[in-house]
Design a protein around this motif. Structure first.
Motif, PDB file in Angstrom:
ATOM      1  N   ILE A 240       9.687   8.746  31.045  1.00 51.58           N
ATOM      2  CA  ILE A 240       8.523   9.394  31.635  1.00 51.58           C
ATOM      3  C   ILE A 240       7.642   8.293  32.222  1.00 51.58           C
ATOM      4  N   ALA A 241       6.864   8.611  33.237  1.00 48.69           N
ATOM      5  CA  ALA A 241       6.013   7.601  33.867  1.00 48.69           C
ATOM      6  C   ALA A 241       4.815   8.289  34.489  1.00 48.69           C
ATOM      7  N   GLY A 242       3.676   7.590  34.484  1.00 48.90           N
ATOM      8  CA  GLY A 242       2.484   8.148  35.109  1.00 48.90           C
ATOM      9  C   GLY A 242       1.207   7.567  34.541  1.00 48.90           C
ATOM     10  N   LYS A 243       0.189   8.430  34.397  1.00 50.49           N
ATOM     11  CA  LYS A 243      -1.112   7.996  33.891  1.00 50.49           C
ATOM     12  C   LYS A 243      -1.002   7.573  32.421  1.00 50.49           C
ATOM     13  N   ARG A 244      -1.664   6.467  32.080  1.00 49.77           N
ATOM     14  CA  ARG A 244      -1.544   5.895  30.744  1.00 49.77           C
ATOM     15  C   ARG A 244      -1.890   6.898  29.636  1.00 49.77           C
ATOM     16  N   GLU A 245      -2.984   7.604  29.856  1.00 46.70           N
ATOM     17  CA  GLU A 245      -3.483   8.507  28.817  1.00 46.70           C
ATOM     18  C   GLU A 245      -2.465   9.635  28.539  1.00 46.70           C
ATOM     19  N   LEU A 246      -1.811  10.102  29.576  1.00 46.99           N
ATOM     20  CA  LEU A 246      -0.815  11.175  29.401  1.00 46.99           C
ATOM     21  C   LEU A 246       0.466  10.635  28.762  1.00 46.99           C
ATOM     22  N   VAL A 247       0.905   9.464  29.229  1.00 50.07           N
ATOM     23  CA  VAL A 247       2.119   8.861  28.667  1.00 50.07           C
ATOM     24  C   VAL A 247       1.921   8.623  27.169  1.00 50.07           C
ATOM     25  N   GLU A 248       0.710   8.217  26.803  1.00 47.85           N
ATOM     26  CA  GLU A 248       0.418   7.972  25.392  1.00 47.85           C
ATOM     27  C   GLU A 248       0.515   9.275  24.585  1.00 47.85           C
ATOM     28  N   LEU A 249      -0.037  10.353  25.121  1.00 50.41           N
ATOM     29  CA  LEU A 249       0.065  11.646  24.427  1.00 50.41           C
ATOM     30  C   LEU A 249       1.528  12.013  24.194  1.00 50.41           C
ATOM     31  N   VAL A 250       2.351  11.772  25.199  1.00 42.67           N
ATOM     32  CA  VAL A 250       3.768  12.123  25.083  1.00 42.67           C
ATOM     33  C   VAL A 250       4.458  11.237  24.046  1.00 42.67           C
ATOM     34  N   SER A 251       4.021   9.982  23.955  1.00 44.51           N
ATOM     35  CA  SER A 251       4.645   9.074  22.982  1.00 44.51           C
ATOM     36  C   SER A 251       4.423   9.583  21.554  1.00 44.51           C
ATOM     37  N   TYR A 252       3.284  10.261  21.317  1.00 44.98           N
ATOM     38  CA  TYR A 252       3.022  10.808  19.979  1.00 44.98           C
ATOM     39  C   TYR A 252       3.904  12.009  19.679  1.00 44.98           C
ATOM     40  N   ARG A 253       4.361  12.638  20.725  1.00 44.39           N
ATOM     41  CA  ARG A 253       5.288  13.756  20.549  1.00 44.39           C
ATOM     42  C   ARG A 253       6.709  13.225  20.329  1.00 44.39           C
ATOM     43  N   LEU A 254       7.057  12.159  21.063  1.00 46.17           N
ATOM     44  CA  LEU A 254       8.411  11.607  20.921  1.00 46.17           C
ATOM     45  C   LEU A 254       8.612  11.064  19.515  1.00 46.17           C
ATOM     46  N   THR A 255       7.649  10.267  18.997  1.00 45.01           N
ATOM     47  CA  THR A 255       7.788   9.739  17.640  1.00 45.01           C
ATOM     48  C   THR A 255       6.861  10.544  16.738  1.00 45.01           C
ATOM     49  N   ALA A 256       5.691  10.030  16.414  1.00 45.97           N
ATOM     50  CA  ALA A 256       4.760  10.773  15.565  1.00 45.97           C
ATOM     51  C   ALA A 256       3.344  10.348  15.910  1.00 45.97           C
ATOM     52  N   PRO A 257       2.362  11.236  15.672  1.00 45.85           N
ATOM     53  CA  PRO A 257       0.966  10.853  15.919  1.00 45.85           C
ATOM     54  C   PRO A 257       0.652   9.560  15.161  1.00 45.85           C
ATOM     55  N   GLY A 258       0.067   8.611  15.851  1.00 45.11           N
ATOM     56  CA  GLY A 258      -0.262   7.327  15.227  1.00 45.11           C
ATOM     57  C   GLY A 258       0.809   6.275  15.478  1.00 45.11           C
ATOM     58  N   LEU A 259       2.046   6.698  15.656  1.00 42.77           N
ATOM     59  CA  LEU A 259       3.125   5.728  15.892  1.00 42.77           C
ATOM     60  C   LEU A 259       3.336   5.500  17.387  1.00 42.77           C
ATOM     61  N   GLY A 260       3.521   6.576  18.110  1.00 40.69           N
ATOM     62  CA  GLY A 260       3.661   6.494  19.564  1.00 40.69           C
ATOM     63  C   GLY A 260       4.759   5.556  20.015  1.00 40.69           C
ATOM     64  N   ALA A 261       4.426   4.726  21.012  1.00 43.61           N
ATOM     65  CA  ALA A 261       5.436   3.874  21.664  1.00 43.61           C
ATOM     66  C   ALA A 261       5.670   2.581  20.897  1.00 43.61           C
ATOM     67  N   HIS A 262       4.947   2.365  19.769  1.00 42.96           N
ATOM     68  CA  HIS A 262       5.028   1.063  19.092  1.00 42.96           C
ATOM     69  C   HIS A 262       6.215   0.932  18.165  1.00 42.96           C
ATOM     70  N   VAL A 263       6.937   2.013  17.953  1.00 41.13           N
ATOM     71  CA  VAL A 263       8.114   1.953  17.088  1.00 41.13           C
ATOM     72  C   VAL A 263       9.326   2.496  17.831  1.00 41.13           C
ATOM     73  N   GLY A 264      10.492   2.358  17.194  1.00 42.86           N
ATOM     74  CA  GLY A 264      11.728   2.861  17.786  1.00 42.86           C
ATOM     75  C   GLY A 264      12.684   1.720  18.024  1.00 42.86           C
ATOM     76  N   ALA A 265      13.582   1.491  17.064  1.00 42.66           N
ATOM     77  CA  ALA A 265      14.554   0.408  17.206  1.00 42.66           C
ATOM     78  C   ALA A 265      15.476   0.727  18.374  1.00 42.66           C
ATOM     79  N   THR A 266      15.810  -0.312  19.138  1.00 39.84           N
ATOM     80  CA  THR A 266      16.638  -0.052  20.323  1.00 39.84           C
ATOM     81  C   THR A 266      18.126   0.065  19.962  1.00 39.84           C
TER      82      THR A 266
END
Ligand SMILES: *Cc1c(COP(=O)(O)O)cnc(C)c1O
Length: 411
Positions: A240-266
């Protein structure tokens, strides 16, 4: 009419020489964009290392997000193999932004099949937006298949939180949207409700033109990595790509609220996502040339093609109306027979869960279901249209299509 295939091949390649040349220009432009971004972000082989466990401080993962944002000229991106498919990336955007009581407006007619289950308004679907209390409106396209700007403006209210705009034709005969059309839709929506997020389903559209929807008024976009942007190498994933604030909201859905894009082993091989992105402008060009060749050949044989051979392209899909179920099956069998993988099997029309009519499909791909690789399918119902997409190399498409032409002439 019976046609000698090598004459026909020669004619089509000559006749549409300038159209093919136009595609090369776009590939060159986009390759330059990609290389410049790699250089600017100092991509090195250590970015290909993978992490395990939580995947904290995975620089290869974070760098890839930055690279995508750079190439698409937007604030932020989230590129992950953790997205299991395009549908998952798209659903994460909707479920990440919408809250109970909000309204989703599909601005370009009925969305892609798998999105209808996510929305849940055509039939009950556990976990759908409907169950979460999100209301839904759909604005049909005009008779000509264009966005109905007046109707879109009438549909948008203060409750409208997201407007879904589908760039590609998907599996319908409507035209794909140009970037200019996407821009007019976004401007029309913002004029009524400036807080409504314009969200583009960008599947099949990436790198077909010199720019992307987020450069033309869209707030956020999403797609699959086993389509255009994976360049044929990505083994799985979405972005996904776009406005920072929206991408961040989506990151909390992909992982968990509070975790967002900062986790996820490749875990797997990140190199394939980088190398696939590097190849993508060229591979998409090959796929678009394949589509033009298909349109050229079948138009010359008197079939209806969508788009027509010299129409401007906004996605990689080519539809051909065969008007006959036997020809559809013969076409798909020839494509399969000329695929690198599973060339020995002959597809037949069969039942697929979720589809009302029987479907025939050819997909002899390295990556399961990858539709940036040459593949074709269609529901067995009038007007008996086959949807053809992808081709890692133009040469492969020429060989497979020529063989399909010969098969169809025998039906
Ligand atoms: C492919 C596609 C999707 C998502 O499909 P997946 O198979 O889940 O990747 C959504 N919308 C459109 C227009 C598509 O082409």
């Amino acid at each position: 009419m019976e046609q000698n295939i090598s004459n026909l091949q020669h004619t089509i390649l000559e006749q549409y020489r300038d159209v093919f040349k136009g595609i090369d220009d776009i590939s060159l432009y986009n390759t330059n964009k990609v290389i410049s971004a790699f250089r600017k972000h100092r991509i090195s082989d250590y970015h290909f290392n993978s992490t395990s466990g939580y995947g904290y401080d995975d620089i290869g993962r974070d760098k890839l997000d930055e690279l995508y944002a750079e190439i698409f000229n937007c604030e932020a991106a989230l590129v992950r193999m953790h997205f299991v498919s395009g549908t998952h990336a798209l659903a994460s955007v909707l479920l990440g932004i919408l809250r109970p009581g909000d309204e989703l407006v599909a601005a370009t007619g009925a969305p892609y099949d798998t999105m209808q289950t996510v929305i849940g308004h055509t039939q009950p679907s556990p976990g759908s937006l409907k169950e979460w209390g999100v209301s839904y409106k759909e604005v049909p396209l005009t008779k000509e298949g264009d966005p109905d700007i007046d109707a879109i403006q009438k549909a948008i209210t203060s409750k409208s939180k997201v407007a879904l705009i589908q760039r590609s034709r998907g599996y319908s005969l409507r035209p794909a949207l140009s970037l200019e059309q996407i821009q007019s839709i976004c401007e029309a929506i913002k004029a009524v409700n400036k807080d409504c997020a314009c969200f583009v389903d960008n599947c099949y559209g990436e790198f077909v033109e010199k720019h992307e929807p987020v450069e033309f008024g869209a707030d956020i976009m999403a797609g699959s990595l086993i389509k255009n942007l994976g360049g044929g190498l990505a083994p799985a994933g979405g972005y996904i790509a776009g406005k920072r604030e929206l991408v961040e909201l989506v990151s909390y859905r992909l992982t968990a609220p509070g975790l967002g894009a900062h986790v996820g082993a490749t875990l797997g091989d990140q190199r394939l996502l980088y190398q696939g992105l590097f190849l993508a402008p060229h591979v998409v060009g090959q796929a678009v040339k394949a589509a033009i060749y298909e349109a050229g050949i079948f138009a010359a044989m008197g079939y209806k093609t969508f788009p027509m051979p010299n129409e401007k392209r906004h996605d990689i899909i080519q539809a051909v109306e065969f008007g006959c179920p036997k020809k559809m099956v013969a076409f798909c069998q020839a494509i399969q027979k000329n695929s690198p993988i599973n060339a020995h099997v002959a597809p037949e029309a069969g039942d697929i869960p979720g589809y009302e009519d029987k479907v025939v499909m050819a997909a002899g791909t390295f990556v399961q279901g990858a539709s940036i690789e040459l593949s074709a399918d269609g529901p067995i119902r009038p007007p008996y249209a086959v949807y053809i997409q992808g081709a890692l190399t133009f040469e492969h498409a020429i060989i497979a299509i020529n063989s399909a032409v010969e098969s169809i002439q025998k039906v």
